[in-house]
Motif scaffolding. Structure first.
Motif, PDB file in Angstrom:
ATOM      1  N   GLY A  44      -5.452  -4.523   4.446  1.00  0.00           N
ATOM      2  CA  GLY A  44      -6.204  -3.614   5.322  1.00  0.00           C
ATOM      3  C   GLY A  44      -6.058  -2.158   4.955  1.00  0.00           C
ATOM      4  N   GLY A  45      -5.185  -1.833   4.018  1.00  0.00           N
ATOM      5  CA  GLY A  45      -4.985  -0.438   3.638  1.00  0.00           C
ATOM      6  C   GLY A  45      -4.729  -0.306   2.160  1.00  0.00           C
ATOM      7  N   ILE A  46      -4.351   0.886   1.738  1.00  0.00           N
ATOM      8  CA  ILE A  46      -3.996   1.098   0.334  1.00  0.00           C
ATOM      9  C   ILE A  46      -2.536   1.517   0.195  1.00  0.00           C
ATOM     10  CG2 ILE A  46      -6.345   1.643  -0.419  1.00  0.00           C
ATOM     11  CD1 ILE A  46      -5.555   4.620  -0.355  1.00  0.00           C
ATOM     12  N   ASN A  47      -1.939   1.976   1.279  1.00  0.00           N
ATOM     13  CA  ASN A  47      -0.515   2.320   1.300  1.00  0.00           C
ATOM     14  C   ASN A  47       0.142   1.560   2.434  1.00  0.00           C
ATOM     15  OD1 ASN A  47      -0.607   4.347  -0.785  1.00  0.00           O
ATOM     16  ND2 ASN A  47      -1.630   5.688   0.691  1.00  0.00           N
ATOM     17  N   TYR A  48       1.380   1.115   2.199  1.00  0.00           N
ATOM     18  CA  TYR A  48       2.075   0.300   3.202  1.00  0.00           C
ATOM     19  C   TYR A  48       3.491   0.809   3.396  1.00  0.00           C
ATOM     20  CZ  TYR A  48      -1.835  -2.724   2.071  1.00  0.00           C
ATOM     21  OH  TYR A  48      -3.092  -3.211   1.874  1.00  0.00           O
TER      22      TYR A  48
END
Length: 196
Positions: free
Chosen positions: A174-178
């Motif tokens: 769902g994102g590009i950074n976690y």
């Protein structure tokens, strides 16, 4: 003997605002006679002109004796302000951005602010419009659209159950950074199950 009367010729003049902003108009008034003929053919004492560039207007005036005089006046186009609006035009919900402008003398935003720098925190995609005025009185209007991005939808994939002490892989999307609560910053982590 015959007497010849030498008549004094009229003195033609043009009055009016001879410096205008782009797209503006000005009223020119001729005086010094009883009839008038402008270079463009108009015959009234007053004309309204809106030149797109610097332009000269001439008029010939005639007095009641039939004598004439001519005069010309140049209408100059002033330079409008050249402005630049800067700031983040794409933000996340709850964030704010600073919008700055340069190139004018005075400013007014559609928010009512009159500073060259404003902080905005839109709740939806919003257009901010600015009117800047130069020291010569000319104005220009410009806009910037601040887009409110949709927040990511975080999803964690994992097995329904694990055995105590066993390793389990969790995957996020769902994102590009976690950022996991363990401090890991990858999209997948391995964790050890604990007895509950």
């Amino acid at each position: 003997n015959r007497t010849v009367t030498l008549r004094t010729p009229p003195t033609a003049s043009i009055t009016g605002n001879l410096s205008i902003c782009p797209g503006g108009s000005t009223m020119l008034t001729a005086a010094g006679g009883i009839s008038f003929r402008w270079s463009a053919g108009e015959t009234s004492a007053v004309i309204v002109v809106n030149p797109a560039s610097n332009m000269t207007f001439a008029v010939t005036v005639t007095d009641n004796n039939g004598c004439t005089d001519s005069v010309a006046a140049s209408v100059n186009i002033l330079t409008p302000p050249s402005i630049q609006i800067s700031g983040d035009n794409s933000i996340c919900p709850g964030d704010s951005t600073i919008l700055s402008v340069t190139g004018g003398n005075t400013y007014i935003w559609n928010t009512g602010a009159t500073d060259n720098q404003i902080t905005v925190k839109p709740v939806t995609t919003t257009t901010y419009t600015l009117t800047a005025t130069a020291s010569n009185g000319c104005t220009v209007t410009s806009s910037i659209i601040v887009t409110l991005n949709s927040p990511p939808i975080a999803v964690i994939s994992s097995p329904d159950s694990i055995c105590s002490g066993a390793s389990v892989g969790l995957s996020a999307a769902g994102g590009i950074n976690y950022l996991w609560n363990t401090g890991a910053t990858t999209s997948s982590v391995n964790l050890w199950g604990q007895a509950g």
